[in-house]
Design a protein around this motif. Structure first.
Motif, PDB file in Angstrom:
ATOM      1  N   VAL A  65       0.966  -1.260   0.098  1.00 21.15           N
ATOM      2  CA  VAL A  65       0.069   0.051   0.113  1.00 21.15           C
ATOM      3  C   VAL A  65       0.828   1.116  -0.081  1.00 21.15           C
ATOM      4  O   VAL A  65       0.629   2.349  -0.736  1.00 21.15           O
ATOM      5  CB  VAL A  65      -0.855  -0.019   1.125  1.00 21.15           C
ATOM      6  N   ALA A  66       2.089   1.124   0.779  1.00 18.21           N
ATOM      7  CA  ALA A  66       2.882   2.656   0.840  1.00 18.21           C
ATOM      8  C   ALA A  66       3.397   2.575  -0.518  1.00 18.21           C
ATOM      9  O   ALA A  66       3.524   3.659  -1.100  1.00 18.21           O
ATOM     10  CB  ALA A  66       3.847   2.135   1.864  1.00 18.21           C
ATOM     11  N   ILE A  67       4.110   1.695  -1.300  1.00 12.49           N
ATOM     12  CA  ILE A  67       4.571   1.735  -2.621  1.00 12.49           C
ATOM     13  C   ILE A  67       3.505   2.113  -3.418  1.00 12.49           C
ATOM     14  O   ILE A  67       3.732   3.052  -4.287  1.00 12.49           O
ATOM     15  CB  ILE A  67       5.005   0.402  -3.006  1.00 12.49           C
ATOM     16  N   GLU A  68       2.177   1.622  -3.278  1.00 14.72           N
ATOM     17  CA  GLU A  68       1.107   2.058  -4.392  1.00 14.72           C
ATOM     18  C   GLU A  68       1.103   3.614  -4.170  1.00 14.72           C
ATOM     19  O   GLU A  68       0.838   4.326  -5.122  1.00 14.72           O
ATOM     20  CB  GLU A  68      -0.177   1.194  -4.180  1.00 14.72           C
ATOM     21  N   GLN A  69       0.794   3.800  -2.871  1.00 13.71           N
ATOM     22  CA  GLN A  69       0.706   5.582  -2.623  1.00 13.71           C
ATOM     23  C   GLN A  69       1.821   6.379  -3.247  1.00 13.71           C
ATOM     24  O   GLN A  69       1.409   7.291  -3.870  1.00 13.71           O
ATOM     25  CB  GLN A  69       0.753   5.755  -0.969  1.00 13.71           C
ATOM     26  N   GLU A  70       3.211   5.978  -3.241  1.00 16.60           N
ATOM     27  CA  GLU A  70       4.103   6.554  -3.823  1.00 16.60           C
ATOM     28  C   GLU A  70       3.976   6.525  -5.012  1.00 16.60           C
ATOM     29  O   GLU A  70       4.221   7.704  -5.872  1.00 16.60           O
ATOM     30  CB  GLU A  70       5.560   5.970  -3.586  1.00 16.60           C
ATOM     31  N   ILE A  71       3.502   5.459  -5.803  1.00 16.89           N
ATOM     32  CA  ILE A  71       3.470   5.333  -7.329  1.00 16.89           C
ATOM     33  C   ILE A  71       2.392   6.391  -7.844  1.00 16.89           C
ATOM     34  O   ILE A  71       2.291   7.245  -8.685  1.00 16.89           O
ATOM     35  CB  ILE A  71       3.522   4.002  -7.898  1.00 16.89           C
ATOM     36  N   TYR A  72       1.233   6.086  -7.103  1.00 17.98           N
ATOM     37  CA  TYR A  72       0.184   7.202  -7.528  1.00 17.98           C
ATOM     38  C   TYR A  72       0.583   8.661  -7.331  1.00 17.98           C
ATOM     39  O   TYR A  72       0.367   9.515  -8.080  1.00 17.98           O
ATOM     40  CB  TYR A  72      -1.133   6.934  -6.990  1.00 17.98           C
ATOM     41  N   GLN A  73       1.387   9.146  -6.514  1.00 18.27           N
ATOM     42  CA  GLN A  73       1.705  10.376  -6.163  1.00 18.27           C
ATOM     43  C   GLN A  73       2.818  10.771  -7.403  1.00 18.27           C
ATOM     44  O   GLN A  73       2.801  11.777  -8.039  1.00 18.27           O
ATOM     45  CB  GLN A  73       2.502  10.592  -4.918  1.00 18.27           C
ATOM     46  N   LYS A  98      -3.403   0.690 -12.392  1.00 20.38           N
ATOM     47  CA  LYS A  98      -4.206   1.398 -13.284  1.00 20.38           C
ATOM     48  C   LYS A  98      -5.367   1.992 -12.470  1.00 20.38           C
ATOM     49  O   LYS A  98      -5.859   1.357 -11.414  1.00 20.38           O
ATOM     50  CB  LYS A  98      -4.717   0.447 -14.142  1.00 20.38           C
ATOM     51  N   VAL A  99      -5.516   3.187 -12.693  1.00 22.16           N
ATOM     52  CA  VAL A  99      -6.761   3.598 -12.068  1.00 22.16           C
ATOM     53  C   VAL A  99      -8.223   3.743 -12.954  1.00 22.16           C
ATOM     54  O   VAL A  99      -9.123   4.215 -12.379  1.00 22.16           O
ATOM     55  CB  VAL A  99      -6.462   5.183 -11.740  1.00 22.16           C
ATOM     56  N   SER A 100      -8.000   3.229 -14.168  1.00 16.95           N
ATOM     57  CA  SER A 100      -9.255   3.113 -15.004  1.00 16.95           C
ATOM     58  C   SER A 100      -8.672   2.015 -16.004  1.00 16.95           C
ATOM     59  O   SER A 100      -7.532   1.659 -16.162  1.00 16.95           O
ATOM     60  CB  SER A 100      -9.592   4.467 -15.758  1.00 16.95           C
ATOM     61  N   GLN A 101      -9.822   1.715 -16.624  1.00 15.65           N
ATOM     62  CA  GLN A 101      -9.625   0.750 -17.899  1.00 15.65           C
ATOM     63  C   GLN A 101      -8.791   1.429 -19.050  1.00 15.65           C
ATOM     64  O   GLN A 101      -7.842   0.538 -19.619  1.00 15.65           O
ATOM     65  CB  GLN A 101     -10.895   0.230 -18.616  1.00 15.65           C
ATOM     66  N   GLU A 102      -8.935   2.827 -19.386  1.00 16.70           N
ATOM     67  CA  GLU A 102      -7.969   3.156 -20.374  1.00 16.70           C
ATOM     68  C   GLU A 102      -6.815   3.865 -19.956  1.00 16.70           C
ATOM     69  O   GLU A 102      -5.919   3.964 -20.728  1.00 16.70           O
ATOM     70  CB  GLU A 102      -8.969   4.420 -20.959  1.00 16.70           C
ATOM     71  N   ASP A 103      -6.291   3.461 -18.518  1.00 14.69           N
ATOM     72  CA  ASP A 103      -5.221   4.093 -17.968  1.00 14.69           C
ATOM     73  C   ASP A 103      -4.031   2.671 -18.274  1.00 14.69           C
ATOM     74  O   ASP A 103      -4.479   1.586 -18.172  1.00 14.69           O
ATOM     75  CB  ASP A 103      -5.399   4.206 -16.728  1.00 14.69           C
ATOM     76  N   ALA A 134      -2.325  13.978 -14.889  1.00 20.20           N
ATOM     77  CA  ALA A 134      -2.506  15.334 -14.407  1.00 20.20           C
ATOM     78  C   ALA A 134      -3.286  14.870 -13.016  1.00 20.20           C
ATOM     79  O   ALA A 134      -3.955  14.022 -12.858  1.00 20.20           O
ATOM     80  CB  ALA A 134      -3.383  16.111 -15.207  1.00 20.20           C
ATOM     81  N   PRO A 135      -2.849  15.820 -12.026  1.00 17.44           N
ATOM     82  CA  PRO A 135      -3.664  15.654 -10.588  1.00 17.44           C
ATOM     83  C   PRO A 135      -5.248  15.474 -10.791  1.00 17.44           C
ATOM     84  O   PRO A 135      -5.742  14.562  -9.971  1.00 17.44           O
ATOM     85  CB  PRO A 135      -3.114  16.838  -9.880  1.00 17.44           C
ATOM     86  N   GLU A 136      -5.867  16.393 -11.481  1.00 18.60           N
ATOM     87  CA  GLU A 136      -7.206  16.249 -11.529  1.00 18.60           C
ATOM     88  C   GLU A 136      -7.781  15.040 -12.192  1.00 18.60           C
ATOM     89  O   GLU A 136      -8.703  14.387 -11.733  1.00 18.60           O
ATOM     90  CB  GLU A 136      -7.849  17.447 -12.128  1.00 18.60           C
TER      91      GLU A 136
END
Length: 135
Positions: A12-20, A74-79, A86-88
């Protein structure tokens, strides 16, 4: 098991870093080279922390390995799970994932609550019938 929990926490910590990193937020603002160095450093620190626990003393259970394989970035199917966001876009896409997760959980709780209410009504009726029979 305890090793699985440590492994999951590190994941989870690594996942957070990757998303940031992908969204260029926090310490990952600035050039790609600096962001890559920060990510490498943070992942290395997390790895060192895990290796300092009892996870390093033995094998990791199959459950922990399955947890790691089932997750992706991935945060969506198209990702594609790799490119910068972009942050938004990150917030919008990540919230969609979380909303689906909590909606599924709500369905499980609703089903359980419905069963509890039904059981409560049936037990109330049974007690009433028993009270009438014993009088």
């Amino acid at each position: 098991d305890h090793k699985s929990k440590i492994f999951e926490s590190a994941h989870v910590a690594i996942e957070q870093e990757i998303y940031q990193f992908r969204s260029g937020m926090g310490s990952y603002l600035g050039s790609a080279d600096i962001a890559n160095d920060v990510l490498a450093s943070r992942v290395s620190t997390i790895r060192s922390n895990v290796m300092g626990t009892n996870v390093a003393e033995g094998s990791v259970t199959q459950t922990a390995a399955q947890i790691a394989k089932s997750r992706h970035f991935k945060v969506s199917q198209e990702d594609d799970g790799v490119s910068r966001l972009a942050p938004e876009d990150f917030i919008r896409l990540r919230l969609q994932v979380l909303i689906r997760f909590y909606e599924q959980g709500a369905l499980v709780y609703y089903s359980s609550l419905t069963r509890i209410y039904t059981l409560s009504y049936l037990l109330g009726a049974a007690i009433t019938v028993l009270a009438l029979l014993l009088d």
